[in-house]
Design a protein around this motif. Structure first.
Motif, PDB file in Angstrom:
ATOM      1  N   ASN A  91      66.108  76.003 -26.342  1.00 37.88           N
ATOM      2  CA  ASN A  91      66.165  75.950 -25.720  1.00 37.88           C
ATOM      3  C   ASN A  91      66.778  75.132 -24.875  1.00 37.88           C
ATOM      4  OD1 ASN A  91      64.514  74.863 -22.845  1.00 37.88           O
ATOM      5  ND2 ASN A  91      63.732  73.114 -24.103  1.00 37.88           N
ATOM      6  N   ILE A  92      67.663  74.368 -25.865  1.00 36.16           N
ATOM      7  CA  ILE A  92      68.662  73.177 -25.360  1.00 36.16           C
ATOM      8  C   ILE A  92      70.031  74.291 -24.408  1.00 36.16           C
ATOM      9  CG2 ILE A  92      70.357  72.051 -26.404  1.00 36.16           C
ATOM     10  CD1 ILE A  92      67.891  70.500 -25.397  1.00 36.16           C
ATOM     11  N   ALA A  93      70.251  74.892 -25.205  1.00 35.24           N
ATOM     12  CA  ALA A  93      71.284  76.162 -25.192  1.00 35.24           C
ATOM     13  C   ALA A  93      71.388  76.899 -24.332  1.00 35.24           C
ATOM     14  CB  ALA A  93      71.490  77.277 -26.260  1.00 35.24           C
ATOM     15  N   ALA A  94      70.096  77.243 -23.525  1.00 35.41           N
ATOM     16  CA  ALA A  94      69.825  77.599 -21.834  1.00 35.41           C
ATOM     17  C   ALA A  94      70.311  76.744 -20.998  1.00 35.41           C
ATOM     18  CB  ALA A  94      68.601  78.588 -22.419  1.00 35.41           C
ATOM     19  N   ALA A  99      73.070  74.933 -16.865  1.00 36.00           N
ATOM     20  CA  ALA A  99      73.710  73.409 -15.993  1.00 36.00           C
ATOM     21  C   ALA A  99      75.546  73.791 -15.707  1.00 36.00           C
ATOM     22  CB  ALA A  99      73.533  72.283 -16.989  1.00 36.00           C
ATOM     23  N   TRP A 100      75.631  74.455 -16.688  1.00 37.09           N
ATOM     24  CA  TRP A 100      78.332  74.736 -16.712  1.00 37.09           C
ATOM     25  C   TRP A 100      77.458  75.696 -15.491  1.00 37.09           C
ATOM     26  CZ3 TRP A 100      80.413  76.827 -21.759  1.00 37.09           C
ATOM     27  CH2 TRP A 100      81.518  76.271 -21.198  1.00 37.09           C
ATOM     28  N   VAL A 101      77.079  76.010 -15.363  1.00 37.62           N
ATOM     29  CA  VAL A 101      77.496  77.829 -13.908  1.00 37.62           C
ATOM     30  C   VAL A 101      76.360  77.036 -12.397  1.00 37.62           C
ATOM     31  CG1 VAL A 101      76.948  79.552 -15.581  1.00 37.62           C
ATOM     32  CG2 VAL A 101      75.075  78.538 -14.228  1.00 37.62           C
ATOM     33  N   SER A 102      75.996  75.724 -12.555  1.00 41.01           N
ATOM     34  CA  SER A 102      75.459  75.503 -11.359  1.00 41.01           C
ATOM     35  C   SER A 102      76.276  73.789 -10.722  1.00 41.01           C
ATOM     36  CB  SER A 102      73.721  75.306 -11.663  1.00 41.01           C
ATOM     37  OG  SER A 102      73.574  74.560 -12.392  1.00 41.01           O
ATOM     38  N   MET A 103      76.803  73.384 -11.724  1.00 37.97           N
ATOM     39  CA  MET A 103      76.706  72.027 -11.416  1.00 37.97           C
ATOM     40  C   MET A 103      78.147  71.680 -10.803  1.00 37.97           C
ATOM     41  SD  MET A 103      75.577  69.778 -14.186  1.00 37.97           S
ATOM     42  CE  MET A 103      73.444  68.970 -14.489  1.00 37.97           C
ATOM     43  N   ALA A 104      79.106  71.253  -9.943  1.00 37.93           N
ATOM     44  CA  ALA A 104      80.139  71.643  -9.141  1.00 37.93           C
ATOM     45  C   ALA A 104      80.836  71.412  -9.870  1.00 37.93           C
ATOM     46  CB  ALA A 104      80.443  70.804  -7.193  1.00 37.93           C
ATOM     47  N   GLU A 105      81.013  69.962 -10.837  1.00 39.98           N
ATOM     48  CA  GLU A 105      82.221  69.293 -11.537  1.00 39.98           C
ATOM     49  C   GLU A 105      82.430  70.432 -12.554  1.00 39.98           C
ATOM     50  OE1 GLU A 105      79.125  66.618 -12.515  1.00 39.98           O
ATOM     51  OE2 GLU A 105      79.267  68.351 -11.422  1.00 39.98           O
ATOM     52  N   TYR A 106      81.151  71.652 -13.072  1.00 39.21           N
ATOM     53  CA  TYR A 106      81.793  72.046 -13.933  1.00 39.21           C
ATOM     54  C   TYR A 106      82.293  74.120 -13.710  1.00 39.21           C
ATOM     55  CZ  TYR A 106      79.886  68.479 -16.804  1.00 39.21           C
ATOM     56  OH  TYR A 106      79.598  67.709 -17.805  1.00 39.21           O
ATOM     57  N   THR A 107      82.369  73.911 -12.046  1.00 40.02           N
ATOM     58  CA  THR A 107      82.558  75.469 -11.894  1.00 40.02           C
ATOM     59  C   THR A 107      83.578  75.154 -11.090  1.00 40.02           C
ATOM     60  OG1 THR A 107      81.015  75.319  -9.584  1.00 40.02           O
ATOM     61  CG2 THR A 107      80.167  75.752 -11.467  1.00 40.02           C
ATOM     62  N   ASP A 108      84.325  75.981 -11.140  1.00 35.41           N
ATOM     63  CA  ASP A 108      85.488  76.481  -9.830  1.00 35.41           C
ATOM     64  C   ASP A 108      85.041  76.392  -8.432  1.00 35.41           C
ATOM     65  OD1 ASP A 108      85.361  78.497  -9.495  1.00 35.41           O
ATOM     66  OD2 ASP A 108      86.445  79.298 -10.938  1.00 35.41           O
ATOM     67  N   PRO A 109      86.284  76.394  -7.038  1.00 30.79           N
ATOM     68  CA  PRO A 109      86.101  76.923  -5.803  1.00 30.79           C
ATOM     69  C   PRO A 109      85.823  77.637  -5.845  1.00 30.79           C
ATOM     70  CG  PRO A 109      87.924  75.818  -6.602  1.00 30.79           C
ATOM     71  CD  PRO A 109      87.843  75.812  -7.491  1.00 30.79           C
ATOM     72  N   ALA A 110      85.677  78.949  -6.239  1.00 36.57           N
ATOM     73  CA  ALA A 110      84.798  80.028  -6.486  1.00 36.57           C
ATOM     74  C   ALA A 110      83.470  79.823  -7.086  1.00 36.57           C
ATOM     75  CB  ALA A 110      85.977  81.381  -6.667  1.00 36.57           C
ATOM     76  N   GLY A 111      83.227  79.175  -7.305  1.00 37.16           N
ATOM     77  CA  GLY A 111      81.974  79.029  -8.076  1.00 37.16           C
ATOM     78  C   GLY A 111      81.929  79.657  -9.085  1.00 37.16           C
ATOM     79  N   ARG A 131      76.168  65.720 -22.733  1.00 34.82           N
ATOM     80  CA  ARG A 131      74.915  64.599 -22.682  1.00 34.82           C
ATOM     81  C   ARG A 131      74.087  64.701 -20.698  1.00 34.82           C
ATOM     82  NH1 ARG A 131      79.740  62.636 -24.694  1.00 34.82           N
ATOM     83  NH2 ARG A 131      80.600  62.538 -22.472  1.00 34.82           N
ATOM     84  N   ARG A 132      74.634  64.890 -20.278  1.00 35.76           N
ATOM     85  CA  ARG A 132      74.176  65.579 -18.460  1.00 35.76           C
ATOM     86  C   ARG A 132      73.002  65.983 -19.014  1.00 35.76           C
ATOM     87  NH1 ARG A 132      77.337  65.651 -13.992  1.00 35.76           N
ATOM     88  NH2 ARG A 132      75.581  66.358 -13.134  1.00 35.76           N
ATOM     89  N   VAL A 133      72.911  67.318 -19.785  1.00 35.55           N
ATOM     90  CA  VAL A 133      71.737  68.467 -19.900  1.00 35.55           C
ATOM     91  C   VAL A 133      70.374  66.840 -20.704  1.00 35.55           C
ATOM     92  CG1 VAL A 133      72.273  70.296 -19.643  1.00 35.55           C
ATOM     93  CG2 VAL A 133      72.465  69.160 -21.652  1.00 35.55           C
ATOM     94  N   LYS A 134      70.856  66.117 -21.255  1.00 36.34           N
ATOM     95  CA  LYS A 134      69.956  65.102 -22.367  1.00 36.34           C
ATOM     96  C   LYS A 134      69.529  65.900 -23.862  1.00 36.34           C
ATOM     97  CE  LYS A 134      68.431  61.860 -18.038  1.00 36.34           C
ATOM     98  NZ  LYS A 134      69.258  62.587 -17.230  1.00 36.34           N
ATOM     99  N   ARG A 138      73.018  67.442 -31.964  1.00 34.41           N
ATOM    100  CA  ARG A 138      74.978  67.025 -31.336  1.00 34.41           C
ATOM    101  C   ARG A 138      75.779  68.452 -30.366  1.00 34.41           C
ATOM    102  NH1 ARG A 138      77.257  69.165 -36.110  1.00 34.41           N
ATOM    103  NH2 ARG A 138      76.327  69.748 -37.302  1.00 34.41           N
ATOM    104  N   PRO A 139      77.300  68.220 -29.936  1.00 38.07           N
ATOM    105  CA  PRO A 139      77.214  69.141 -29.339  1.00 38.07           C
ATOM    106  C   PRO A 139      77.592  70.340 -30.305  1.00 38.07           C
ATOM    107  CG  PRO A 139      78.165  67.640 -28.771  1.00 38.07           C
ATOM    108  CD  PRO A 139      77.445  66.630 -30.008  1.00 38.07           C
ATOM    109  N   ARG A 140      78.216  69.865 -31.057  1.00 36.76           N
ATOM    110  CA  ARG A 140      79.073  71.719 -31.840  1.00 36.76           C
ATOM    111  C   ARG A 140      78.025  71.966 -32.565  1.00 36.76           C
ATOM    112  NH1 ARG A 140      82.892  74.035 -33.278  1.00 36.76           N
ATOM    113  NH2 ARG A 140      84.278  72.277 -32.481  1.00 36.76           N
TER     114      ARG A 140
END
Length: 261
Positions: A91-94, A99-111, A131-134, A138-140
């Motif tokens: 669940n956390i991995a999903a 979040a990675w593919v949808s949050m602006a700060e984690y995507t480039d100008p092409a999305g 941290r953003r997805v709470k 551990r991140p590792r």
């Protein structure tokens, strides 16, 4: 209506029964599971709503299951619950991938999702995303799970997203997702049958597409689906708040094929 309902129920059950037979489930095993479902649904939706005491006898009358069996099943439900949940790590991995593919700060100008340093104080990082997805892992550990199923690759301290969807290869995760996903779809469909404000339920259907046409269109349909889910996540994630009434949403897409000849 009963004939139409029976036909619909059989259409819903046939692919499930085929899978259960392959897993060694006999009719008796499914019948035992259905008893628990009947008791749970009758107790939740038909006892108190009718203004009558929620007794074992009342549930027995509604379901046709013997009162002693109703009592046993209600005790089991109270002790163990009724919904198998998706494994916490899956669940956390999903959530991380979404979040990675949808949050602006984690995507480039092409999305497209950016490669992320594992840790950084000056720029977006994989640990910052956790941290953003709470995430309460551990991140590792999350990175190890994503790498195990081929979703990410770490090179010299930088994490690359290889696929825009997390799909676990563990059978227990896949079965749990089946229950959650199909269960929510059926809840929405049944709600629409019962009346009231309808939930979103739409489908595109072709009865006899040439196989070559579908195979040629499949990659673009896949990209359209990913774009829809990414844009919906961006729209809704920005408005997420712990305040006020809460509702669940499941938005998805699925393709199927059946060879006609």
């Amino acid at each position: 209506m009963n004939g139409v309902l029976k036909t619909a129920v059989l259409a819903i059950l046939r692919p499930l029964i085929r899978y259960l037979i392959g897993q060694g489930w006999t009719y008796g095993a499914l019948a035992d599971a259905l008893k628990m479902v009947y008791v749970a649904e009758a107790g939740q939706h038909y006892g108190e709503a009718a203004g009558r005491p929620l007794t074992d006898s009342r549930i027995s009358l509604l379901t046709g299951i013997h009162r002693k069996e109703v009592k046993r099943l209600r005790l089991l439900l109270e002790e163990h619950g009724e919904r198998p949940m998706l494994r916490h790590g899956a669940n956390i991995a999903a959530q991380m991938v979404a979040a990675w593919v949808s949050m602006a700060e984690y995507t480039d100008p092409a999305g497209q999702p950016r490669p992320l340093p594992l840790r950084s104080e000056a720029s977006p990082s994989f640990e910052g995303l956790a941290r953003r997805v709470k995430a309460d892992m551990r991140p590792r550990a999350i990175l190890d799970e994503l790498g195990r199923v081929g979703v990410t690759q770490e090179q010299e301290g930088v994490v690359h997203l290889l696929r825009v969807a997390y799909i676990s290869d563990l059978p227990e995760d896949q079965v749990a997702f089946l229950g959650e996903n199909v269960g929510d779809h059926l809840r929405s469909a049944v709600h629409n049958l019962e009346g009231g404000e309808p939930f979103l339920e739409r489908a595109l259907y072709f009865d006899a597409l040439p196989a070559a046409v579908l195979e040629e269109a499949r990659p673009e349909i896949y990209r359209m689906s990913e774009r829809l889910l990414r844009e919906a996540h961006q729209r809704l994630n920005a408005a997420e708040s712990p305040e006020g009434p809460q509702r669940r949403l499941r938005l998805g897409s699925i393709t199927t094929k059946k060879t006609l000849r």
